[in-house]
Design a protein around this motif. Sequence first.
Motif, PDB file in Angstrom:
ATOM      1  N   SER A  14      68.779  -9.935  68.716  1.00  0.00           N
ATOM      2  CA  SER A  14      69.042  -9.326  70.000  1.00  0.00           C
ATOM      3  C   SER A  14      68.638  -7.749  70.257  1.00  0.00           C
ATOM      4  O   SER A  14      68.347  -7.504  71.276  1.00  0.00           O
ATOM      5  N   HIS A  15      68.622  -7.176  69.052  1.00  0.00           N
ATOM      6  CA  HIS A  15      68.065  -5.720  69.090  1.00  0.00           C
ATOM      7  C   HIS A  15      66.483  -5.870  69.303  1.00  0.00           C
ATOM      8  O   HIS A  15      65.923  -5.115  70.034  1.00  0.00           O
ATOM      9  N   ASN A  20      71.983 -10.274  65.014  1.00  0.00           N
ATOM     10  CA  ASN A  20      71.995  -8.836  65.836  1.00  0.00           C
ATOM     11  C   ASN A  20      70.342  -8.355  65.619  1.00  0.00           C
ATOM     12  O   ASN A  20      70.090  -7.741  66.629  1.00  0.00           O
ATOM     13  N   ASP A  69      79.662 -10.388  65.316  1.00  0.00           N
ATOM     14  CA  ASP A  69      80.151  -9.855  64.086  1.00  0.00           C
ATOM     15  C   ASP A  69      79.720 -10.424  62.739  1.00  0.00           C
ATOM     16  O   ASP A  69      79.451 -11.737  62.515  1.00  0.00           O
ATOM     17  N   GLN A  80      72.841  -1.488  74.472  1.00  0.00           N
ATOM     18  CA  GLN A  80      73.821  -2.184  73.506  1.00  0.00           C
ATOM     19  C   GLN A  80      73.869  -3.603  73.764  1.00  0.00           C
ATOM     20  O   GLN A  80      74.606  -4.157  74.650  1.00  0.00           O
ATOM     21  N   SER A 135      75.756  -1.121  65.007  1.00  0.00           N
ATOM     22  CA  SER A 135      75.388  -2.301  65.862  1.00  0.00           C
ATOM     23  C   SER A 135      74.715  -3.508  65.172  1.00  0.00           C
ATOM     24  O   SER A 135      74.855  -4.613  65.680  1.00  0.00           O
ATOM     25  N   LEU A 136      74.018  -3.325  63.934  1.00  0.00           N
ATOM     26  CA  LEU A 136      73.316  -4.389  63.193  1.00  0.00           C
ATOM     27  C   LEU A 136      74.348  -5.243  62.318  1.00  0.00           C
ATOM     28  O   LEU A 136      74.112  -6.512  62.222  1.00  0.00           O
ATOM     29  N   THR A 137      75.612  -4.699  62.503  1.00  0.00           N
ATOM     30  CA  THR A 137      76.719  -5.693  61.906  1.00  0.00           C
ATOM     31  C   THR A 137      77.986  -6.007  62.540  1.00  0.00           C
ATOM     32  O   THR A 137      79.013  -6.473  62.111  1.00  0.00           O
ATOM     33  N   GLY A 138      77.731  -5.789  64.070  1.00  0.00           N
ATOM     34  CA  GLY A 138      78.736  -5.828  64.968  1.00  0.00           C
ATOM     35  C   GLY A 138      79.969  -5.118  65.050  1.00  0.00           C
ATOM     36  O   GLY A 138      80.819  -5.495  65.222  1.00  0.00           O
ATOM     37  N   TYR A 139      79.642  -3.736  64.490  1.00  0.00           N
ATOM     38  CA  TYR A 139      80.704  -2.672  64.681  1.00  0.00           C
ATOM     39  C   TYR A 139      81.981  -3.006  63.635  1.00  0.00           C
ATOM     40  O   TYR A 139      83.090  -2.534  63.945  1.00  0.00           O
ATOM     41  N   ARG A 173      74.685  -7.477  73.171  1.00  0.00           N
ATOM     42  CA  ARG A 173      75.964  -8.282  72.838  1.00  0.00           C
ATOM     43  C   ARG A 173      75.596  -8.505  71.187  1.00  0.00           C
ATOM     44  O   ARG A 173      74.536  -8.814  70.728  1.00  0.00           O
ATOM     45  N   CYS A 174      76.442  -8.181  70.337  1.00  0.00           N
ATOM     46  CA  CYS A 174      76.507  -8.281  68.771  1.00  0.00           C
ATOM     47  C   CYS A 174      77.475  -9.353  68.337  1.00  0.00           C
ATOM     48  O   CYS A 174      78.632  -9.406  69.019  1.00  0.00           O
TER      49      CYS A 174
END
Length: 164
Positions: free
Chosen positions: A25-26, A22, A16, A11, A44-48, A13-14
């Motif tokens: 970071s992935h 993102n 927004d 998980q 997660s790819l769009t910051g939730y 840090r994402c």
Amino acid sequence: MPEPLTVAVAQPRCADLDVAANAASHAGAVLRAGARLVVFPELSLTGYDLAAPTVATDDPRLAPLIDACRDTGAMALAGAPVRGADGREYIATLSVTGEGAAMVYAKMHLHGDETLRFTPGDKPAVLEIDGWRMGLAVCRDAAVPQHAAETAALGIDAYVAATL
């Protein structure tokens, strides 16, 4: 019996609405994980963000994640809003490998504001990796016993839930 499969959950840090940041970071998480399968949370790819634009499977912003999967031989399961072939929008799980990305599952059990925008998936999904059959779930799916039962009935080795 297949060879052992190393699975990691991550998980990062994402940011927004920042798919490029993102995906990077992935990618870093994949490079550090040392796992064949790395599972990331819902959206997660769009910051939730439920209002985020959809992400296409051929989106060039996914390149760092694709490259990391190629470099490590890993598969990543990452969450994003995706427009399906039917034109509807889904909370989806993308399978990302060194070859690219593909939508492999659409969340079936939406809740709250998710229902205002997204269409629920219509069936459970199984993803095979190295001879292992992974039943897929996203967040609330895993809290619905019927989902787990229907997925297990497909002959799975593990139930993988991408949750926040």
